[in-house]
Write a protein that holds these residues in place. Structure first.
Motif, PDB file in Angstrom:
ATOM      1  N   ARG A  69      39.227  32.065  34.961  1.00 55.21           N
ATOM      2  CA  ARG A  69      38.920  32.091  36.389  1.00 55.21           C
ATOM      3  C   ARG A  69      40.039  31.473  37.222  1.00 55.21           C
ATOM      4  NH1 ARG A  69      33.173  29.446  36.712  1.00 55.21           N
ATOM      5  NH2 ARG A  69      34.370  27.824  35.683  1.00 55.21           N
ATOM      6  N   SER A  70      40.844  30.622  36.605  1.00 58.18           N
ATOM      7  CA  SER A  70      41.983  30.016  37.298  1.00 58.18           C
ATOM      8  C   SER A  70      43.048  29.687  36.259  1.00 58.18           C
ATOM      9  CB  SER A  70      41.564  28.742  38.036  1.00 58.18           C
ATOM     10  OG  SER A  70      41.274  27.717  37.112  1.00 58.18           O
ATOM     11  N   GLU A  71      44.269  29.464  36.718  1.00 58.44           N
ATOM     12  CA  GLU A  71      45.350  29.110  35.798  1.00 58.44           C
ATOM     13  C   GLU A  71      45.068  27.790  35.096  1.00 58.44           C
ATOM     14  OE1 GLU A  71      49.166  29.254  37.697  1.00 58.44           O
ATOM     15  OE2 GLU A  71      48.848  31.310  38.372  1.00 58.44           O
ATOM     16  N   GLY A  72      44.317  26.919  35.736  1.00 61.88           N
ATOM     17  CA  GLY A  72      43.959  25.633  35.151  1.00 61.88           C
ATOM     18  C   GLY A  72      43.067  25.749  33.925  1.00 61.88           C
ATOM     19  N   ARG A  77      48.378  24.325  25.681  1.00 63.42           N
ATOM     20  CA  ARG A  77      49.360  24.774  24.686  1.00 63.42           C
ATOM     21  C   ARG A  77      49.874  26.173  25.015  1.00 63.42           C
ATOM     22  NH1 ARG A  77      47.453  28.314  21.058  1.00 63.42           N
ATOM     23  NH2 ARG A  77      45.209  28.609  20.946  1.00 63.42           N
ATOM     24  N   LEU A  78      49.040  27.017  25.634  1.00 64.67           N
ATOM     25  CA  LEU A  78      49.479  28.342  26.052  1.00 64.67           C
ATOM     26  C   LEU A  78      50.261  28.279  27.354  1.00 64.67           C
ATOM     27  CD1 LEU A  78      46.343  30.560  25.341  1.00 64.67           C
ATOM     28  CD2 LEU A  78      48.524  30.614  24.140  1.00 64.67           C
ATOM     29  N   ARG A  79      49.747  27.526  28.318  1.00 67.01           N
ATOM     30  CA  ARG A  79      50.372  27.450  29.635  1.00 67.01           C
ATOM     31  C   ARG A  79      51.776  26.856  29.566  1.00 67.01           C
ATOM     32  NH1 ARG A  79      46.272  25.076  32.302  1.00 67.01           N
ATOM     33  NH2 ARG A  79      47.205  23.033  32.142  1.00 67.01           N
ATOM     34  N   GLU A  80      51.989  25.912  28.639  1.00 63.96           N
ATOM     35  CA  GLU A  80      53.286  25.242  28.552  1.00 63.96           C
ATOM     36  C   GLU A  80      54.278  25.966  27.654  1.00 63.96           C
ATOM     37  OE1 GLU A  80      52.224  21.311  27.342  1.00 63.96           O
ATOM     38  OE2 GLU A  80      51.269  20.861  29.268  1.00 63.96           O
ATOM     39  N   ASP A  81      53.816  26.935  26.862  1.00 66.56           N
ATOM     40  CA  ASP A  81      54.716  27.668  25.975  1.00 66.56           C
ATOM     41  C   ASP A  81      55.572  28.632  26.795  1.00 66.56           C
ATOM     42  OD1 ASP A  81      55.313  30.199  24.176  1.00 66.56           O
ATOM     43  OD2 ASP A  81      55.065  28.467  22.858  1.00 66.56           O
ATOM     44  N   GLY A  92      40.322  41.573  38.999  1.00 70.91           N
ATOM     45  CA  GLY A  92      40.325  40.240  39.585  1.00 70.91           C
ATOM     46  C   GLY A  92      40.324  39.086  38.617  1.00 70.91           C
ATOM     47  N   HIS A  93      40.461  39.369  37.323  1.00 68.43           N
ATOM     48  CA  HIS A  93      40.460  38.309  36.312  1.00 68.43           C
ATOM     49  C   HIS A  93      41.887  37.920  35.942  1.00 68.43           C
ATOM     50  CE1 HIS A  93      36.607  40.538  35.296  1.00 68.43           C
ATOM     51  NE2 HIS A  93      36.215  39.370  35.777  1.00 68.43           N
ATOM     52  N   ILE A  94      42.042  36.717  35.427  1.00 71.61           N
ATOM     53  CA  ILE A  94      43.332  36.269  34.900  1.00 71.61           C
ATOM     54  C   ILE A  94      43.294  36.453  33.389  1.00 71.61           C
ATOM     55  CG2 ILE A  94      44.894  34.315  34.597  1.00 71.61           C
ATOM     56  CD1 ILE A  94      43.852  33.224  37.267  1.00 71.61           C
ATOM     57  N   HIS A  95      44.309  37.116  32.856  1.00 70.48           N
ATOM     58  CA  HIS A  95      44.426  37.349  31.419  1.00 70.48           C
ATOM     59  C   HIS A  95      45.768  36.815  30.941  1.00 70.48           C
ATOM     60  CE1 HIS A  95      41.013  40.104  31.416  1.00 70.48           C
ATOM     61  NE2 HIS A  95      41.584  40.843  32.340  1.00 70.48           N
ATOM     62  N   ILE A  96      45.830  36.496  29.659  1.00 71.06           N
ATOM     63  CA  ILE A  96      47.095  36.137  29.030  1.00 71.06           C
ATOM     64  C   ILE A  96      47.825  37.440  28.720  1.00 71.06           C
ATOM     65  CG2 ILE A  96      48.172  35.143  26.960  1.00 71.06           C
ATOM     66  CD1 ILE A  96      47.058  33.032  28.758  1.00 71.06           C
ATOM     67  N   GLY A  97      49.086  37.495  29.076  1.00 72.30           N
ATOM     68  CA  GLY A  97      49.894  38.674  28.778  1.00 72.30           C
ATOM     69  C   GLY A  97      50.545  38.515  27.424  1.00 72.30           C
ATOM     70  N   HIS A  98      51.830  38.765  27.380  1.00 71.39           N
ATOM     71  CA  HIS A  98      52.550  38.646  26.119  1.00 71.39           C
ATOM     72  C   HIS A  98      52.752  37.185  25.762  1.00 71.39           C
ATOM     73  CE1 HIS A  98      53.390  42.872  25.899  1.00 71.39           C
ATOM     74  NE2 HIS A  98      53.759  42.852  27.166  1.00 71.39           N
TER      75      HIS A  98
END
Length: 180
Positions: A69-72, A77-81, A92-98
């Motif tokens: 629902r948000s980047e937070g 571990r994913l956000r900092e990689d 309207g959703h946030i998904h992890i890409g590559h």
């Protein structure tokens, strides 16, 4: 002025209803509580009907990607990689890409000076500008110029090759077939 997004935003932009009150409540584009409020069609209920950007293949079957629902909400571990990217889909959703966590990157195409700068920063890792510059035999300011490109700024290719050699990489060229 930029919009305030969920989780700071507590009310739907359209209906002023509660936004993301429980973990299962949808939050679309960080602004809306439902597809109706967001002005989009209801999302697919089966992975086979969903757009490609919302699905992935697991165990040979099409499945929905994890929705944030948000980047937070994306795990640290994913956000900092550096190899991880995320995006907002049409629903309207946030998904992890590559993401290439745990696998070494062997090739990267560069399309702009900013791509090169991003590559150099990530490849340098926790080493300082001074450490890399000393190992490459160049001035630290030259490395900083490579990592922070400005329009009209000239780059010394000898510095680029020296820095890339220290970082354990080599530049390459992709060639398109010329048609006469």
């Amino acid at each position: 002025m930029a919009e305030t997004l969920f989780p700071k935003r507590q009310r739907c932009k359209a209906c002023r209803g509660s936004l993301g009150k429980t973990v299962n409540d949808p939050v679309l584009f960080g602004l809306y509580c439902s597809p109706k409020c967001a002005g989009i069609a209801n999302p697919a209920t089966r992975p086979e009907d969903a757009p490609r950007e919302c699905t992935t293949v697991r165990d040979g079957k099409k499945a929905f990607k994890r929705v944030y629902r948000s980047e937070g909400e994306i795990p640290d571990r994913l956000r900092e990689d550096p190899s991880t990217s995320w995006y907002t889909c049409a629903a309207g959703h946030i998904h992890i890409g590559h993401t290439r966590m745990g696998t070494p990157e062997t090739f990267r195409m560069l399309g702009s000076p900013e791509d090169l700068a991003d590559f150099l920063v990530k490849r340098r890792g926790k080493a300082t500008h001074a450490q890399v510059a000393k190992a490459a035999g160049v001035q630290p300011i030259r490395l900083k110029e490579l990592e922070n490109p400005k329009k009209g700024q000239r780059v010394d290719v000898h510095v680029l090759f020296a820095v890339m050699a220290v970082l354990g990489s080599r530049p390459g060229v992709a060639m398109k077939e010329l048609r006469a």
